[in-house]
Design an enzyme around this catalytic site. Structure first.
Site, short mmCIF file in Angstrom:
data_model
loop_
_atom_site.label_atom_id
_atom_site.label_comp_id
_atom_site.label_asym_id
_atom_site.label_seq_id
_atom_site.Cartn_x
_atom_site.Cartn_y
_atom_site.Cartn_z
N GLY A 15 0.79 -1.24 0.00
CA GLY A 15 0.00 0.00 0.00
C GLY A 15 0.82 1.27 0.00
O GLY A 15 0.36 2.31 0.51
N ASN A 17 1.59 3.06 -2.60
CA ASN A 17 0.89 4.01 -3.49
C ASN A 17 -0.37 4.56 -2.81
O ASN A 17 -0.69 5.74 -2.96
CB ASN A 17 0.54 3.36 -4.82
CG ASN A 17 1.72 3.36 -5.77
OD1 ASN A 17 2.10 4.41 -6.28
ND2 ASN A 17 2.34 2.20 -5.96
N MET A 92 -4.00 -6.86 -6.83
CA MET A 92 -3.57 -7.95 -7.70
C MET A 92 -4.71 -8.93 -7.98
O MET A 92 -4.54 -10.14 -7.89
CB MET A 92 -2.39 -8.68 -7.04
CG MET A 92 -1.17 -7.79 -6.91
SD MET A 92 -0.81 -6.95 -8.46
CE MET A 92 0.85 -6.42 -8.21
N ARG A 93 -5.85 -8.38 -8.30
CA ARG A 93 -6.98 -9.25 -8.59
C ARG A 93 -7.73 -8.68 -9.78
O ARG A 93 -7.99 -7.47 -9.84
CB ARG A 93 -7.89 -9.30 -7.38
CG ARG A 93 -8.94 -10.33 -7.49
CD ARG A 93 -9.73 -10.52 -6.24
NE ARG A 93 -10.98 -11.19 -6.58
CZ ARG A 93 -11.07 -12.45 -6.91
NH1 ARG A 93 -10.01 -13.23 -6.90
NH2 ARG A 93 -12.23 -12.99 -7.27
N LEU A 95 -10.70 -7.66 -12.08
CA LEU A 95 -12.06 -7.21 -11.77
C LEU A 95 -13.04 -7.84 -12.75
O LEU A 95 -12.70 -8.11 -13.91
CB LEU A 95 -12.14 -5.69 -11.89
CG LEU A 95 -11.31 -4.92 -10.86
CD1 LEU A 95 -11.10 -3.48 -11.30
CD2 LEU A 95 -11.98 -4.98 -9.49
N ASN A 109 -5.74 2.67 -12.56
CA ASN A 109 -4.76 1.69 -12.08
C ASN A 109 -3.37 2.25 -12.30
O ASN A 109 -3.15 3.07 -13.20
CB ASN A 109 -4.91 0.38 -12.87
CG ASN A 109 -3.94 -0.67 -12.38
OD1 ASN A 109 -3.71 -0.83 -11.18
ND2 ASN A 109 -3.32 -1.40 -13.32
N HIS A 111 0.63 0.99 -12.95
CA HIS A 111 1.38 -0.19 -13.38
C HIS A 111 2.86 0.20 -13.49
O HIS A 111 3.18 1.27 -14.00
CB HIS A 111 0.85 -0.67 -14.74
CG HIS A 111 1.53 -1.91 -15.23
ND1 HIS A 111 1.19 -3.17 -14.76
CD2 HIS A 111 2.54 -2.09 -16.09
CE1 HIS A 111 1.97 -4.07 -15.34
NE2 HIS A 111 2.80 -3.44 -16.16
N ASP A 147 -4.28 -4.05 -18.15
CA ASP A 147 -3.24 -3.03 -18.31
C ASP A 147 -3.34 -2.33 -19.67
O ASP A 147 -2.32 -1.88 -20.22
CB ASP A 147 -1.84 -3.65 -18.16
CG ASP A 147 -1.63 -4.26 -16.78
OD1 ASP A 147 -2.23 -3.76 -15.82
OD2 ASP A 147 -0.87 -5.24 -16.68
C1 GAR Z 1 3.21 -1.03 -7.54
O1 GAR Z 1 4.48 -1.00 -8.09
C2 GAR Z 1 2.18 -1.10 -8.65
O2 GAR Z 1 2.56 -0.42 -9.81
C3 GAR Z 1 2.12 -2.58 -8.89
O3 GAR Z 1 2.16 -3.15 -7.62
C4 GAR Z 1 2.96 -2.34 -6.78
C5 GAR Z 1 2.20 -2.12 -5.50
O4 GAR Z 1 3.01 -1.48 -4.56
N1 GAR Z 1 0.91 -2.91 -9.60
C6 GAR Z 1 0.86 -3.82 -10.57
O5 GAR Z 1 1.81 -4.48 -10.92
C7 GAR Z 1 -0.52 -3.97 -11.19
N2 GAR Z 1 -0.43 -4.60 -12.46
P1 GAR Z 1 2.38 -0.79 -3.30
O6 GAR Z 1 1.44 -1.80 -2.65
O7 GAR Z 1 3.52 -0.45 -2.40
O8 GAR Z 1 1.63 0.40 -3.76
#
Ligand code: GAR
Length: 313
Positions: A15, A17, A92-93, A95, A109, A111, A147
């Site tokens: 979390g 982000n 990571m799920r 929708l 989202n 990425h 994505d």
């Molecule tokens: C982030 O780097 C995000 O871009 C990636 O997961 C990480 C979560 O980090 N998301 C994906 O790969 C989605 N396809 P966080 O939990 O510290 O925010």
């Protein structure tokens, strides 16, 4: 101060982000607030952080539930908190199609690559294996294609000699934490800011017979051909930050009555007030557009030449 857009954040893990979105939202001029953090894993560390920051959380393990059933539980929670935008932050799920369709244009989202390059998982490994010298991160709207939705913003990040997936992930995270709040704020402003409000008013006003627009005293004014002005769009006119619509009330008595009944919505505008115009705030975050349309129509009728004002509609 206009109300802020209500954002729900979906996470599966750390979390960071989500944290960046929360802390950015604390700036007075940030147009959104985080009103819910939900996770598909009750052990997601981000939940504890959100709770410590006083944000309502919701955790629901997805095991044993069909995708649409699980999403319905999340959506019920989003609705309970009046969420208007959904930010996926390491969620990571996948929708369900229904969820994506219902939130189209309002679900974002992030990425960790420069999309369309390197979709999916294990992104930093793929970037290094491909010998890229530049990578980055992308914020995009969520569509049924994984994505693959319209890109709202990207930040480039250099790949250094000797980078590992972990070192690269750390730097990409720095970039993500800057990018996500900025893009989310930009999207909200574009949809709720003065330009967007003017666009809606214009659509309604110019749909009235023989209505035209012109700048008058620095304001967008709407008038009836051969008749008078029936509406003005006001934006930060006296440095007061107010965005509002001015229309014709029946007179000073009705003007006073309206303000007395609902002083959050109505006000007496400077300069126009004495001649019976009423100000309707458009920046409360809660516009009733059919009510605004009724006012425009009424004001148009009062300003149109007789031959038009009699038209039945
Ligand atoms: C982030 O780097 C995000 O871009 C990636 O997961 C990480 C979560 O980090 N998301 C994906 O790969 C989605 N396809 P966080 O939990 O510290 O925010």
């Amino acid at each position: 101060m206009p109300e802020k857009a209500r954002v729900g954040v979906l996470i599966s893990g750390r979390g960071s982000n989500m944290a960046a979105l929360i802390y950015a939202s604390r700036a007075d001029d940030c147009p959104y607030e985080i009103v819910l953090v939900a996770a598909n894993d009750p052990a997601a560390p981000g939940l504890a952080l959100a709770a410590a920051e006083g944000i309502p959380t919701f955790a629901q393990p997805h095991q044993g539930l069909k995708r649409a059933e699980f999403d319905a539980l999340i959506e019920a929670e989003l609705a309970r908190h009046g969420v208007e935008y959904v930010a996926l932050a390491g969620y990571m799920r996948l929708l369900s199609g229904g969820f994506v369709a219902r939130w189209q244009g309002r679900c974002l989202n992030i990425h960790p690559s420069l999309l369309p390059a390197h979709k999916g998982l294990d992104v930093h490994e793929a970037v290094l294996a491909a010998g890229e010298t530049v990578t980055g991160c992308t914020v995009h709207l969520v569509t049924p294609e994984l994505d693959g939705g319209p890109i709202l913003g990207q930040t480039r990040v250099a790949v250094l000699p000797g980078d590992t997936p972990d070192s690269l992930a750390t730097r990409v995270h720095y970039a993500e934490h800057q990018l996500y709040p900025r893009v989310l704020a930009g999207l909200v402003r574009a949809e709720t800011g003065p330009e967007a409000l003017l666009g809606r008013i214009r659509n309604l006003a110019l749909a009235l017979p023989e209505a035209e627009e012109k700048l008058s005293h620095g304001m967008n004014g709407f008038f009836v051909r051969g008749g008078k002005f029936f509406a003005y769009f006001i934006r930060d006119q006296h440095g007061d930050g107010i965005t509002a619509l001015l229309v014709k009330a029946d007179g000073l008595e009705e003007q006073a009555q309206l303000i007395e009944n609902d002083s959050n919505l109505y006000y007496r505008p400077a300069y126009f007030g004495p001649s019976g115009w009423i100000g309707i705030r458009l920046d409360t975050g809660d516009n009733d557009w059919s009510h605004i349309d009724d006012w425009l129509t009424r004001s148009w009728r009062a300003s149109a030449p007789k031959r038009l004002a009699m038209l039945p509609f």
